[in-house]
Every structure is written in structure tokens, then in C-alpha cells.
Design a protein around this motif. Structure first.
Motif, PDB file in Angstrom:
ATOM      1  N   THR A 138       3.887 -48.685  21.384  1.00  0.00           N
ATOM      2  CA  THR A 138       3.946 -49.307  20.050  1.00  0.00           C
ATOM      3  C   THR A 138       5.384 -49.581  19.610  1.00  0.00           C
ATOM      4  N   GLY A 139       6.352 -49.091  20.358  1.00  0.00           N
ATOM      5  CA  GLY A 139       7.753 -49.302  20.010  1.00  0.00           C
ATOM      6  C   GLY A 139       8.466 -50.213  20.983  1.00  0.00           C
ATOM      7  N   PRO A 140       9.077 -49.647  22.046  1.00  0.00           N
ATOM      8  CA  PRO A 140       9.845 -50.464  22.999  1.00  0.00           C
ATOM      9  C   PRO A 140       9.062 -51.601  23.630  1.00  0.00           C
ATOM     10  N   LEU A 141       7.831 -51.350  24.056  1.00  0.00           N
ATOM     11  CA  LEU A 141       7.066 -52.423  24.696  1.00  0.00           C
ATOM     12  C   LEU A 141       6.701 -53.524  23.704  1.00  0.00           C
ATOM     13  N   ASP A 142       6.422 -53.134  22.464  1.00  0.00           N
ATOM     14  CA  ASP A 142       6.146 -54.130  21.430  1.00  0.00           C
ATOM     15  C   ASP A 142       7.400 -54.957  21.160  1.00  0.00           C
ATOM     16  N   LEU A 143       8.551 -54.288  21.107  1.00  0.00           N
ATOM     17  CA  LEU A 143       9.822 -54.999  20.914  1.00  0.00           C
ATOM     18  C   LEU A 143      10.093 -55.939  22.078  1.00  0.00           C
ATOM     19  N   TYR A 144       9.824 -55.469  23.286  1.00  0.00           N
ATOM     20  CA  TYR A 144      10.032 -56.299  24.478  1.00  0.00           C
ATOM     21  C   TYR A 144       9.169 -57.559  24.414  1.00  0.00           C
ATOM     22  N   ASN A 145       7.924 -57.407  24.023  1.00  0.00           N
ATOM     23  CA  ASN A 145       7.035 -58.571  23.920  1.00  0.00           C
ATOM     24  C   ASN A 145       7.544 -59.570  22.890  1.00  0.00           C
ATOM     25  N   ARG A 146       8.120 -59.067  21.823  1.00  0.00           N
ATOM     26  CA  ARG A 146       8.622 -59.961  20.766  1.00  0.00           C
ATOM     27  C   ARG A 146       9.846 -60.733  21.233  1.00  0.00           C
ATOM     28  N   ILE A 147      10.801 -60.033  21.833  1.00  0.00           N
ATOM     29  CA  ILE A 147      12.071 -60.696  22.186  1.00  0.00           C
ATOM     30  C   ILE A 147      11.913 -61.636  23.376  1.00  0.00           C
ATOM     31  N   THR A 148      10.839 -61.483  24.134  1.00  0.00           N
ATOM     32  CA  THR A 148      10.620 -62.399  25.250  1.00  0.00           C
ATOM     33  C   THR A 148       9.827 -63.636  24.842  1.00  0.00           C
ATOM     34  N   GLU A 149       9.413 -63.683  23.564  1.00  0.00           N
ATOM     35  CA  GLU A 149       8.744 -64.886  23.071  1.00  0.00           C
ATOM     36  C   GLU A 149       9.753 -66.013  22.929  1.00  0.00           C
ATOM     37  N   GLU A 150       9.277 -67.233  23.065  1.00  0.00           N
ATOM     38  CA  GLU A 150      10.170 -68.402  23.092  1.00  0.00           C
ATOM     39  C   GLU A 150      10.923 -68.601  21.781  1.00  0.00           C
ATOM     40  N   PHE A 151      10.264 -68.334  20.640  1.00  0.00           N
ATOM     41  CA  PHE A 151      10.870 -68.620  19.342  1.00  0.00           C
ATOM     42  C   PHE A 151      11.280 -67.340  18.603  1.00  0.00           C
ATOM     43  N   PHE A 152      11.645 -66.301  19.351  1.00  0.00           N
ATOM     44  CA  PHE A 152      12.049 -65.045  18.723  1.00  0.00           C
ATOM     45  C   PHE A 152      13.391 -65.214  17.999  1.00  0.00           C
ATOM     46  N   ILE A 153      13.439 -64.763  16.743  1.00  0.00           N
ATOM     47  CA  ILE A 153      14.678 -64.781  15.961  1.00  0.00           C
ATOM     48  C   ILE A 153      14.902 -63.374  15.412  1.00  0.00           C
ATOM     49  N   GLU A 154      16.025 -62.785  15.734  1.00  0.00           N
ATOM     50  CA  GLU A 154      16.326 -61.431  15.267  1.00  0.00           C
ATOM     51  C   GLU A 154      16.847 -61.485  13.837  1.00  0.00           C
ATOM     52  N   GLU A 155      16.248 -60.698  12.971  1.00  0.00           N
ATOM     53  CA  GLU A 155      16.658 -60.665  11.572  1.00  0.00           C
ATOM     54  C   GLU A 155      17.582 -59.483  11.317  1.00  0.00           C
ATOM     55  N   LYS A 156      18.581 -59.717  10.470  1.00  0.00           N
ATOM     56  CA  LYS A 156      19.610 -58.705  10.224  1.00  0.00           C
ATOM     57  C   LYS A 156      19.054 -57.464   9.548  1.00  0.00           C
ATOM     58  N   ASN A 157      18.086 -57.644   8.655  1.00  0.00           N
ATOM     59  CA  ASN A 157      17.554 -56.511   7.899  1.00  0.00           C
ATOM     60  C   ASN A 157      16.320 -55.895   8.548  1.00  0.00           C
ATOM     61  N   ASP A 158      16.086 -56.219   9.824  1.00  0.00           N
ATOM     62  CA  ASP A 158      14.920 -55.679  10.514  1.00  0.00           C
ATOM     63  C   ASP A 158      15.121 -54.196  10.807  1.00  0.00           C
ATOM     64  N   SER A 159      14.033 -53.508  11.125  1.00  0.00           N
ATOM     65  CA  SER A 159      14.091 -52.066  11.362  1.00  0.00           C
ATOM     66  C   SER A 159      13.116 -51.689  12.460  1.00  0.00           C
ATOM     67  N   LEU A 160      13.465 -50.657  13.234  1.00  0.00           N
ATOM     68  CA  LEU A 160      12.569 -50.179  14.284  1.00  0.00           C
ATOM     69  C   LEU A 160      11.271 -49.639  13.697  1.00  0.00           C
ATOM     70  N   PHE A 161      11.324 -49.150  12.468  1.00  0.00           N
ATOM     71  CA  PHE A 161      10.121 -48.615  11.833  1.00  0.00           C
ATOM     72  C   PHE A 161       9.096 -49.699  11.550  1.00  0.00           C
ATOM     73  N   ARG A 162       9.550 -50.956  11.482  1.00  0.00           N
ATOM     74  CA  ARG A 162       8.622 -52.040  11.156  1.00  0.00           C
ATOM     75  C   ARG A 162       7.826 -52.520  12.370  1.00  0.00           C
ATOM     76  N   LEU A 163       8.173 -52.030  13.546  1.00  0.00           N
ATOM     77  CA  LEU A 163       7.475 -52.498  14.738  1.00  0.00           C
ATOM     78  C   LEU A 163       5.991 -52.132  14.676  1.00  0.00           C
ATOM     79  N   SER A 164       5.713 -50.898  14.332  1.00  0.00           N
ATOM     80  CA  SER A 164       4.313 -50.445  14.205  1.00  0.00           C
ATOM     81  C   SER A 164       4.258 -49.380  13.125  1.00  0.00           C
ATOM     82  N   THR A 165       4.446 -49.803  11.889  1.00  0.00           N
ATOM     83  CA  THR A 165       4.531 -48.858  10.774  1.00  0.00           C
ATOM     84  C   THR A 165       3.304 -47.965  10.675  1.00  0.00           C
ATOM     85  N   ASP A 166       2.126 -48.559  10.774  1.00  0.00           N
ATOM     86  CA  ASP A 166       0.887 -47.784  10.624  1.00  0.00           C
ATOM     87  C   ASP A 166       0.760 -46.713  11.704  1.00  0.00           C
ATOM     88  N   VAL A 167       1.086 -47.102  12.949  1.00  0.00           N
ATOM     89  CA  VAL A 167       0.953 -46.153  14.058  1.00  0.00           C
ATOM     90  C   VAL A 167       1.968 -45.022  13.903  1.00  0.00           C
TER      91      VAL A 167
END
Length: 665
Positions: free
Chosen positions: A34-63
Motif C-alpha cells: 500500500t506504500g512503495p508499490l502504490d507509489l511505484y505504480n503512480r510514478i510509472t504512469e505516463e502523466f504522473f506529476i509530483e506535487e510539492k505538498n504531497d505526503s507519504l501518508f496520502r498514498l493509502s490513508t485508510d489502510v
């Protein structure tokens, strides 16, 4: 053999790993997927844009939140499971190991099993960030923040579970009481505040129960919001301190805990009355709040709720303590509790503490916020960046205005009984900012327009106009930077009008400032219909919205002179007729948006004494005196305006009866 270092017993440690080590492995795999692999899937997407105010906690907050409140609890239950059965407790405590050493070893085992998956996941985050050259989300600072906060709340939940387990001898009760402990601060505060607010007029319930209490003192909410804004030092210190407190008290209690208390709901004799009367108190307040609020704050229903709640609480507590439904009624204990509860109720309901009548001395007041709600205060407390644009409250510092506020507050206290009744009610909030620090906040429900006379000095003040009408405080320098002004008719659909010429913009804004300066409080305090909406654009992010009121006659003349009135305003010329109904008609008001012309004509045919007027002067007078919301329909007559243009919505408003005869002669 036993290691001399920390009296560490290798055999017990290996046995613990075999029995609970799987929890750590499952936790690590959950974090990984729910963390690193989810992040990996996001950054390998074609239109991925990294936001400055993003947080690791937002990757899977509920989990993350679920894991933090289940994994440590499960570990705490299983590691100290031996305390809850007599055979295992006798065996473990017969070993040549001090209780302190045994307690510490189990704590250390639990901590290792909790933090190891977090550190390993942090390393994976770092590797991904380096390989994909991420600039924000996987910086060392972000990763250490994620690791540190996750470990803090894992330890908090784990130590809370262990702490509760020392005081109970049943595993199921330990789990239940652990989660109750997390709910306790907010729960107790809420039901006490609800009861107090229902019995004492003016208590700003939403203000005290919102914001920092529900966000920071409620662990579930605090963890769920970790990815949204910085965590204050107070929160970090508080939760860190609780970890230490739970550990220390748990250790002291563990050393004194009797082995034979296993399998009992409460493992310390002295704590059983605390548990019993605590449960009774909670159920009493809960019963009072439920029955009192459901029956419109009637005193008798509060008393009924207190009695029912106390009985239910007594039964629940005794069933848990005795582990059977066959319980006797110990009337002495119940009567003692009832006397204390009655005294508490008397203190609150009779306002013996003087809370309801408290008005601070103006000598100790720095400023006073007054408005229709308490959103501004919440925004300030929560450091909300948008609070500067909020106009729900105005801060007053002028001594003469403060005196009027004091008089208003005293009258609100005196007329507290008017918070019940028929008609439309408004809310008015008053918050005193004290010179010595702190704040006194009150919120009242009042019949609409009843306190207009007391509100007039506030509405006429400069502070009110500058806050409620930002355009009023604009300097000539700022006015010269305005790019455009948009005017959109509010009542009927029309194309917006744009003013872009520099001289015209300056003329319009200066005229608007003059209108605000000379407007009367009596006009402001009525809910007359708005002719149009105005949006003043200084920059894309700096815009000032406001309404064009019917009493801004000079603005109306200016628009007519510029040939813009027909498009910018809704006037009598836009309507075919106006029909004054014999009385206030709620059905017509509610159905007007779905009513066609044919349906309206059918309605008129059923009202033989009702005749529409087509005189533009009369229609204009009715339009200028029409109101949106009203206090009591008995004082109004409903007026239906039929647009000339087909397809436009029939407009329905209300005009005070006292004006109708003057308007239509």
C-alpha cells in the motif's frame, strides 16, 4: 540461558517470535503493497506529476489508519495474553524472572516487531525516490517524518493496549476497553458539553466540540489527518508523554497485580468502583442527552433520560464485573450515585457556576468577535489560510461599539427563553478575546429581527463595513489596479455586464464606497432581494464578490446613465405582472421553481379575489420591498412576479403586510 543484559530471556523471546512474529510480517507486506508499490505504480504512469505538498501518508490513508489501530492492539493482546488465564499466569510468574524484567522484555519485543516493518518500508521508499529522482515526496525529511509519526502512534496504541490489559483479566474486555479509551476524551467531553449546552443557554457547543478537540484529542482523526498539514509540537509532546505514562503506570501496576485476578473483568479491587460509577455516569449523561434533545430540550425528558441512563449503566457495569446476568440491586451504591448526579444536575441547570450570566469586564477585553456563526474563530484556531476571506464574524475594538456589544449580550442572556418558539431563527455568536489570553465564546438562537435595534450600532460601525464590504476599505492605489468588474443579474437569467474601462471602474468603485458609507442599518438588517451580484477582479486570485442592494440608488442611476441597467439589473420592466396573494403562502414559495405559467394561471383561477397588477411603478415598489427569508409568515403577504420572457422562472418573494397598502394604492 538468560542474558545478563537487561535480564533478557532468549527462550521467551524466541517463543514470542513464533507466536506473534507473523503479525510483523503481515504488517510489513501490507505497508509494502500500500506504500512503495502504490507509489511505484503512480510514478510509472505516463502523466504522473509530483506535487510539492504531497505526503507519504496520502498514498493509502485508510489502510495506514486501520493498521495503526489494529496491529499494535493485536500484538498487545497476544504478548500479554498469559496474564488473562490462571494456568499460564501461574507458570510464567513461577519462572526465576523478575516481573519488571518480564514486562520490559515483552514491551521490547512488541516495539521491535512494530518498528522494524516501518524502517524497512522507509528504506524501500528511499530507493524508489533515488532511482526515479523524485524531488518532494521521498526526500529524507519526508521519509523520516513518515517513519517518526508512524512509530509514535504505533507505540501509543501498543502501550495503551498493554496499560489496559494490566487492569483487566479478560482478553475481550481488554480489547474493548482499549478502543473505549481512545474514544473516552472526546466522548466524555461531548456528552458533558451537550448536556450543559442544553441546560445553559449560550454555550457554543459546536465551537468547543470542533477543531482541536475532535482533531487532536481523537486518535482516529489525528492519524487520519497526518498527511494534511503539519503536526503541532503540542500533539507530539502529548502523545509521546502518554506513551511514557502508559509504560510507567503499567509497570507499577504489573508489579502489584495479583495472579489470581486473571479472568476477572477488573483486576484491581480498588478500581472496580471507579469502573462501575464511571460507566453509570456515562450512560446517565448519554440518556439525558438523547431524551432531552429528542424532545426539544424539555426539562422533564432530561430527568427521565438521566434515570433510565443510570439504570442501564448500573446493569451494564454489574454484568461486566460479575460476568453474569444474575445481578442483585445494591441500592445503597445506586442511591449514593443518584445523589451525586442530582447535585451535578442542580449545579448545571440552576447555573450556580454563573456560566450563563457571565459577561466579562470590558477592561479585560482586547476585542470582540460578533457574527452569525463561529466559522472565523475555527479558521483562526486551525490556521486556515482562507480565514481572511471569511465574513461570518467581525472583530470589534472600538470602545463605544464594545459597550453596545455588552448591552446586546446582556439582553440575549435576559431573553434566553426566546430560543424556543415558532418562526425563523438566526444564530448570533459573540467571542471575547481577553487581554490576559483565552476566549469566552457564546452562541444564541434568536428570532429573526428581534434584536435589530441592538445590532444597529454594530452594523453602522466602520469595522463592520470594512470587514463585510472589503471594497469599502480599498485605497485609490488598489482601485487603480482593478482589472474588471462583472455585474450579473440575480433574479432573472441575463448575460453579465463587464466594466473594463479604467475611468468607469474608478467611478463605479468610488460610488459603491459612498453607497456603503451612507447605507442604513435598517436596510442592511432586512433580507431584501438583491438586484445583482458584483465581482471585482484585482488579480486572478484576488477577487471581491458582493451584492448590489436595492437601496443602492446612486449605483442604479449610474448604470442607467451608462446604458447598462437593462442588462445588469432586474427591474419591473422584466415582469409581465405581480400578484399579491391574500396571505403568506408557503406552498407557492416551495413550488414556484417547478411551477409553469399554465399552472400559475390555474392557481389564480382558484383565487377569485386575487388580481395581478401590470403597473410598472407598482411592480417596482413591490420588487424593492420584497424579502427572501422571513421570521413569521403571519406578518407577510406573498407576491408572485411573472417574467415577460418565456422559459424564465417565476419569482416568489414576501412583502411585509404593513407596506402592501402603502405600495398599492
Amino acid at each position: 540461558m538468560r542474558s545478563k543484559l537487561f535480564s533478557f530471556n532468549r527462550g521467551i523471546f524466541i517463543q514470542d517470535l513464533r507466536s506473534v512474529g507473523w503479525i510483523s510480517i503481515v504488517y510489513f507486506l501490507t505497508l509494502l503493497f500500500t506504500g512503495p508499490l502504490d507509489l511505484y505504480n503512480r510514478i510509472t504512469e505516463e502523466f504522473f506529476i509530483e506535487e510539492k505538498n504531497d505526503s507519504l501518508f496520502r498514498l493509502s490513508t485508510d489502510v495506514y489508519t486501520i493498521c495503526i489501530f489494529t496491529v499494535p492492539v493485536l500484538l498487545g493482546l497476544l504478548l500479554f495474553r498469559y496474564m488473562q488465564t490462571k494456568l499460564s499466569a501461574d507458570y510464567i510468574h513461577s519462572l526465576p524472572i523478575k516481573r519488571e524484567s518480564l514486562y520490559n522484555q515483552r514491551i521490547i519485543t512488541g516495539v521491535i516487531l512494530l518498528i522494524l516493518p516501518v524502517f524497512l518500508t522507509g528504506i524501500v521508499f528511499y530507493v524508489i525516490g533515488v532511482n526515479y529522482k523524485l524531488m518532494y515526496i521521498t526526500t529524507p525529511a519526508h521519509i523520516w517524518s513518515w517513519i517518526g509519526l508512524t512509530i509514535l502512534f504505533l507505540l501509543f496504541v501498543f502501550m495503551a493496549t498493554v496499560f489496559v490489559g494490566i487492569f483487566t483479566g479478560i482478553t475481550m474486555v481488554q480489547g474493548a476497553l482499549t478502543y473505549i479509551l481512545f474514544l473516552l476524551p472526546v466522548g466524555i467531553t461531548s456528552i458533558v458539553a451537550i448536556n450543559a449546552a442544553s441546560l445553559i443557554k449560550g454555550i457554543a457547543l459546536d465551537y468547543y466540540l470542533d477543531g482541536t478537540l475532535t482533531r487532536d484529542a481523537f486518535p482516529f482523526a489525528r492519524v487520519g489527518l497526518l498527511g494534511y498539514g503539519a503536526v503541532s509540537p503540542t500533539v507530539l509532546i502529548t502523545y509521546s508523554s502518554l506513551v511514557v505514562v502508559f509504560y510507567v503506570i503499567g509497570l507499577i501496576a504489573y508489579k502489584k497485580r495479583a495472579i489470581e485476578m486473571s479472568s476477572r473483568a477488573i483486576s484491581f479491587q480498588f478500581f472496580q468502583p471507579v469502573f462501575k460509577y464511571g460507566v453509570m455516569g456515562c450512560f446517565t449523561l448519554l440518556g439525558g442527552a438523547y431524551f432531552g434533545l429528542s424532545q426539544n430540550n424539555k426539562l422533564g425528558w432530561f430527568l427521565f433520560g438521566y434515570v433510565i441512563g443510570s439504570i442501564v449503566g448500573y446493569v451494564v457495569a454489574e454484568v461486566v464485573l460479575q460476568k453474569t446476568w444474575r445481578i442483585g440491586f445494591r441500592w445503597k451504591g445506586y442511591v449514593g450515585f443518584a445523589i451525586v448526579a442530582a447535585l451535578f444536575f442542580a449545579v448545571i441547570s440552576l447555573d450556580l457556576l454563573g456560566i450563563e450570566k457571565k459577561v466579562p469586564d470590558l477592561k479585560n477585553v482586547k476585542k470582540v468577535y460578533v457574527g452569525e456563526d463561529l466559522y472565523t474563530l475555527k479558521a483562526i484556531d486551525n490556521r486556515d489560510e482562507t480565514s481572511g476571506d471569511d465574513r461570518s464574524m467581525v472583530a470589534y475594538t472600538d470602545p463605544s461599539v464594545l459597550k453596545h456589544i455588552e448591552e446586546l449580550h446582556k439582553k440575549l442572556i435576559k431573553e434566553a427563553s426566546l430560543q424556543r418558539g415558532h418562526g425563523v431563527f438566526d444564530t448570533i455568536g459573540i467571542a471575547y478575546e481577553l487581554k490576559g489570553g483565552g476566549r469566552i465564546v457564546r452562541l444564541y438562537n434568536i428570532p429573526r429581527h428581534l434584536f435589530d435595534e441592538e445590532m444597529k450600532p454594530l452594523v453602522d460601525s466602520k469595522e463592520y463595513k470594512e470587514k463585510m464590504y472589503p471594497v469599502y476599505a480599498l485605497s485609490d492605489k488598489t482601485i487603480s489596479t482593478i482589472r474588471s468588474i462583472e455585474i450579473q443579474s440575480n433574479l432573472l437569467e441575463k448575460r453579465p455586464v463587464y466594466i473594463t474601462e479604467r475611468t468607469k471602474i474608478e467611478e463605479f468603485v468610488h460610488l459603491l464606497q459612498e453607497e456603503i458609507q451612507k447605507q442604513k442599518a435598517t436596510d442592511v438588517l432586512t433580507d431584501k432581494v438583491d438586484l445583482a451580484s458584483i465581482n471585482i477582479s484585482i488579480t486572478d486570485r484576488n477577487q471581491i464578490p458582493m451584492t448590489l442592494e436595492v437601496y443602492y440608488k446612486e449605483i442604479e442611476k449610474w448604470l442607467q446613465k451608462e446604458g447598462l441597467a437593462d442588462r445588469a439589473l432586474t427591474t419591473a420592466a422584466d415582469f409581465e405582472s405581480a400578484t399579491i396573494l391574500p396571505k403568506y403562502d408557503q406552498d407557492v414559495r416551495e413550488n414556484s421553481y417547478n411551477m409553469s405559467r399554465a399552472e400559475f394561471n390555474e392557481y389564480l383561477a382558484e383565487q377569485p379575489k386575487v388580481k395581478p397588477t401590470r403597473d410598472e411603478k407598482q411592480i417596482q415598489k413591490l420588487l424593492e420591498n420584497s424579502e427572501y427569508g422571513i421570521y413569521d409568515g403571519r406578518d407577510y403577504q406573498t407576491v408572485v412576479f411573472l417574467p415577460k420572457k418565456a422559459g424564465q422562472t417565476i419569482q416568489v418573494y414576501d412583502v411585509p403586510k404593513k407596506y402592501v397598502k402603502k405600495l398599492i394604492k
